[in-house]
Write a protein that holds these residues in place. Structure first.
Motif, PDB file in Angstrom:
ATOM      1  N   THR A 129     -42.997 125.788   0.977  1.00 27.54           N
ATOM      2  CA  THR A 129     -43.539 126.496   2.380  1.00 27.54           C
ATOM      3  C   THR A 129     -44.927 126.469   2.596  1.00 27.54           C
ATOM      4  O   THR A 129     -45.401 127.349   1.737  1.00 27.54           O
ATOM      5  CB  THR A 129     -42.635 127.512   2.745  1.00 27.54           C
ATOM      6  OG1 THR A 129     -41.267 127.223   2.788  1.00 27.54           O
ATOM      7  CG2 THR A 129     -42.990 127.880   4.353  1.00 27.54           C
ATOM      8  N   ARG A 131     -47.992 128.470   3.378  1.00 24.00           N
ATOM      9  CA  ARG A 131     -48.379 129.640   3.587  1.00 24.00           C
ATOM     10  C   ARG A 131     -50.076 129.857   4.018  1.00 24.00           C
ATOM     11  O   ARG A 131     -50.118 131.061   4.435  1.00 24.00           O
ATOM     12  CB  ARG A 131     -47.961 130.631   2.294  1.00 24.00           C
ATOM     13  CG  ARG A 131     -46.678 130.692   2.118  1.00 24.00           C
ATOM     14  CD  ARG A 131     -45.812 131.134   3.438  1.00 24.00           C
ATOM     15  NE  ARG A 131     -44.266 131.216   2.796  1.00 24.00           N
ATOM     16  CZ  ARG A 131     -43.282 131.440   3.796  1.00 24.00           C
ATOM     17  NH1 ARG A 131     -43.730 131.432   5.225  1.00 24.00           N
ATOM     18  NH2 ARG A 131     -42.166 131.581   3.558  1.00 24.00           N
ATOM     19  N   HIS A 132     -50.772 129.063   3.463  1.00 20.02           N
ATOM     20  CA  HIS A 132     -52.285 129.000   3.847  1.00 20.02           C
ATOM     21  C   HIS A 132     -52.588 127.649   4.357  1.00 20.02           C
ATOM     22  O   HIS A 132     -51.974 126.536   4.489  1.00 20.02           O
ATOM     23  CB  HIS A 132     -52.900 129.388   2.701  1.00 20.02           C
ATOM     24  CG  HIS A 132     -52.547 130.442   1.900  1.00 20.02           C
ATOM     25  ND1 HIS A 132     -52.917 131.807   2.240  1.00 20.02           N
ATOM     26  CD2 HIS A 132     -51.798 130.624   0.631  1.00 20.02           C
ATOM     27  CE1 HIS A 132     -52.325 132.596   1.372  1.00 20.02           C
ATOM     28  NE2 HIS A 132     -51.859 132.156   0.589  1.00 20.02           N
ATOM     29  N   ARG A 133     -53.592 127.891   5.308  1.00 24.25           N
ATOM     30  CA  ARG A 133     -54.090 126.667   6.085  1.00 24.25           C
ATOM     31  C   ARG A 133     -55.611 126.714   6.020  1.00 24.25           C
ATOM     32  O   ARG A 133     -56.152 127.755   6.086  1.00 24.25           O
ATOM     33  CB  ARG A 133     -53.580 126.362   7.453  1.00 24.25           C
ATOM     34  CG  ARG A 133     -53.725 127.670   8.184  1.00 24.25           C
ATOM     35  CD  ARG A 133     -52.905 127.584   9.384  1.00 24.25           C
ATOM     36  NE  ARG A 133     -52.681 128.928  10.058  1.00 24.25           N
ATOM     37  CZ  ARG A 133     -52.187 128.975  11.330  1.00 24.25           C
ATOM     38  NH1 ARG A 133     -51.360 128.386  11.859  1.00 24.25           N
ATOM     39  NH2 ARG A 133     -51.866 130.384  11.702  1.00 24.25           N
ATOM     40  N   LEU A 157     -49.853 125.358  -1.282  1.00 27.02           N
ATOM     41  CA  LEU A 157     -48.656 125.631  -1.853  1.00 27.02           C
ATOM     42  C   LEU A 157     -48.976 126.362  -3.251  1.00 27.02           C
ATOM     43  O   LEU A 157     -49.870 126.104  -3.750  1.00 27.02           O
ATOM     44  CB  LEU A 157     -47.659 124.643  -2.321  1.00 27.02           C
ATOM     45  CG  LEU A 157     -47.397 123.582  -1.110  1.00 27.02           C
ATOM     46  CD1 LEU A 157     -46.641 122.474  -1.302  1.00 27.02           C
ATOM     47  CD2 LEU A 157     -46.794 124.347   0.192  1.00 27.02           C
ATOM     48  N   SER A 202     -53.329 127.412  -7.512  1.00 23.96           N
ATOM     49  CA  SER A 202     -52.974 126.836  -6.230  1.00 23.96           C
ATOM     50  C   SER A 202     -52.807 125.437  -6.245  1.00 23.96           C
ATOM     51  O   SER A 202     -53.359 124.805  -6.946  1.00 23.96           O
ATOM     52  CB  SER A 202     -53.660 127.403  -4.994  1.00 23.96           C
ATOM     53  OG  SER A 202     -54.843 126.811  -5.033  1.00 23.96           O
ATOM     54  N   TYR A 215     -48.216 125.110   9.136  1.00 25.71           N
ATOM     55  CA  TYR A 215     -48.022 126.742   8.650  1.00 25.71           C
ATOM     56  C   TYR A 215     -46.527 127.097   8.902  1.00 25.71           C
ATOM     57  O   TYR A 215     -46.050 126.863   9.878  1.00 25.71           O
ATOM     58  CB  TYR A 215     -48.918 127.637   9.457  1.00 25.71           C
ATOM     59  CG  TYR A 215     -48.964 129.106   8.980  1.00 25.71           C
ATOM     60  CD1 TYR A 215     -49.345 129.181   7.606  1.00 25.71           C
ATOM     61  CD2 TYR A 215     -48.226 130.113   9.664  1.00 25.71           C
ATOM     62  CE1 TYR A 215     -49.315 130.713   7.170  1.00 25.71           C
ATOM     63  CE2 TYR A 215     -48.001 131.318   9.186  1.00 25.71           C
ATOM     64  CZ  TYR A 215     -48.652 131.554   7.894  1.00 25.71           C
ATOM     65  OH  TYR A 215     -48.342 132.897   7.410  1.00 25.71           O
ATOM     66  N   GLY A 216     -46.035 127.356   7.597  1.00 21.19           N
ATOM     67  CA  GLY A 216     -44.489 127.696   7.978  1.00 21.19           C
ATOM     68  C   GLY A 216     -43.585 126.890   7.621  1.00 21.19           C
ATOM     69  O   GLY A 216     -42.374 126.797   7.429  1.00 21.19           O
ATOM     70  N   ARG A 218     -41.902 123.435   5.458  1.00 22.29           N
ATOM     71  CA  ARG A 218     -41.745 122.888   4.270  1.00 22.29           C
ATOM     72  C   ARG A 218     -42.199 121.772   4.151  1.00 22.29           C
ATOM     73  O   ARG A 218     -41.957 120.548   4.880  1.00 22.29           O
ATOM     74  CB  ARG A 218     -40.261 122.914   3.769  1.00 22.29           C
ATOM     75  CG  ARG A 218     -39.801 124.567   3.541  1.00 22.29           C
ATOM     76  CD  ARG A 218     -38.424 124.597   3.178  1.00 22.29           C
ATOM     77  NE  ARG A 218     -38.343 123.984   1.581  1.00 22.29           N
ATOM     78  CZ  ARG A 218     -38.597 124.643   0.499  1.00 22.29           C
ATOM     79  NH1 ARG A 218     -39.050 125.882   0.724  1.00 22.29           N
ATOM     80  NH2 ARG A 218     -38.376 124.141  -0.580  1.00 22.29           N
TER      81      ARG A 218
END
Length: 261
Positions: A129, A131-133, A157, A202, A215-216, A218
């Motif tokens: 998923t 979580r960062h952009r 991710l 990462s 964002y959010g 999958r």
């Protein structure tokens, strides 16, 4: 210390469904009860009574039960005793080398992704998923955030605990979005030394020809080819120029792939 997993349990289940057409996948936790279970009970209590197994399939080097005391020969004998079907898959070789998780792990750790994919039978994959952009829009210098933008938005991710990360570096990837469409990507596995002083590894991907917010959501990242080591650049402009070159290499890779296909 247990060996790291090549793929997360969720990715294993997805591969079983998507590539091999296995409709129902049961993820059984490897807890203390399973770890200490006699091999006979693993078959009779867990597989047969709990899950209703009528036919078992295992690899030639499969071991199971307490202290790995169960093996393919014992499995076949127990299945005959219980009236169950049983198939043992013989070893598979590629180029004279036996396909094994140990060998594939070593290839992934070395960054030899194309060879690892050949032995896996599919691209090495990470699903997660976002979580960062836009992770490359900020940099850290002496602990102070600078609002310098690179204009290269990315999605980020992280590898789950106990899952093997490929050798640090930059990779050509194909990224699958929630709607099933896919895009070419340039993925950095590492600590982003030019723009961060952190040590956390990462998986940061720039998606070619994409404009949107994931964002959010999958996404699935499939590793295709390793381009270079991760490195620290003297300036953001030097980093940006190198990323542009990696984008060009990625376009060339998929253009060549489409002509081959």
């Amino acid at each position: 210390v247990p060996c790291p997993l090549i793929n997360s349990p969720e990715d294993r289940a997805d591969l079983a469904r998507r590539i091999y057409g296995i409709q129902q996948v049961i993820l059984a936790p490897f807890d203390e009860a399973m770890m200490t279970m006699p091999w006979q009970d693993f078959i009779t209590e867990l597989l047969v009574k709990r899950h209703g197994a009528v036919h078992l399939v295992a690899g030639h080097d499969y071991h199971f039960g307490y202290k790995n005391q169960g093996d393919p020969r014992l499995l076949q004998e127990k299945c005959r005793e219980l009236g169950l079907g049983c198939d043992i898959i013989p070893k598979v070789e590629v180029g004279g080398i036996t396909v094994s998780s140990t060998y594939i792990r070593r290839l992934v750790e070395m960054g030899q992704i194309e060879r690892a994919n050949r032995f896996l039978g599919h691209p090495h994959v990470l699903t997660g998923t976002v979580r960062h952009r836009h992770c490359l829009t900020q940099t850290v210098v002496h602990g102070h955030r600078l609002g310098r933008t690179l204009g290269i938005p990315t999605v980020n991710l992280t590898f789950p605990p106990h899952v093997l990360a490929p050798r640090r570096g930059v990779y050509i990837t194909r990224v699958y979005l929630p709607d099933g469409t896919s895009l070419a990507g340039v993925t950095n596995v590492g600590t982003r030394p030019t723009v961060s002083e952190g040590t956390a590894v990462s998986v940061e991907t720039f998606l070619l020809d994409f404009d949107g917010d994931l964002y959010g959501k999958r996404i699935r990242v499939e590793f295709c080819r390793r381009l270079r080591d991760e490195q620290k650049f003297d300036s953001l402009e030097a980093l940006k120029a190198q990323i542009r070159e990696n984008i060009r290499q990625t376009r060339d890779y998929f253009a060549a792939e489409s002509t081959r296909g």
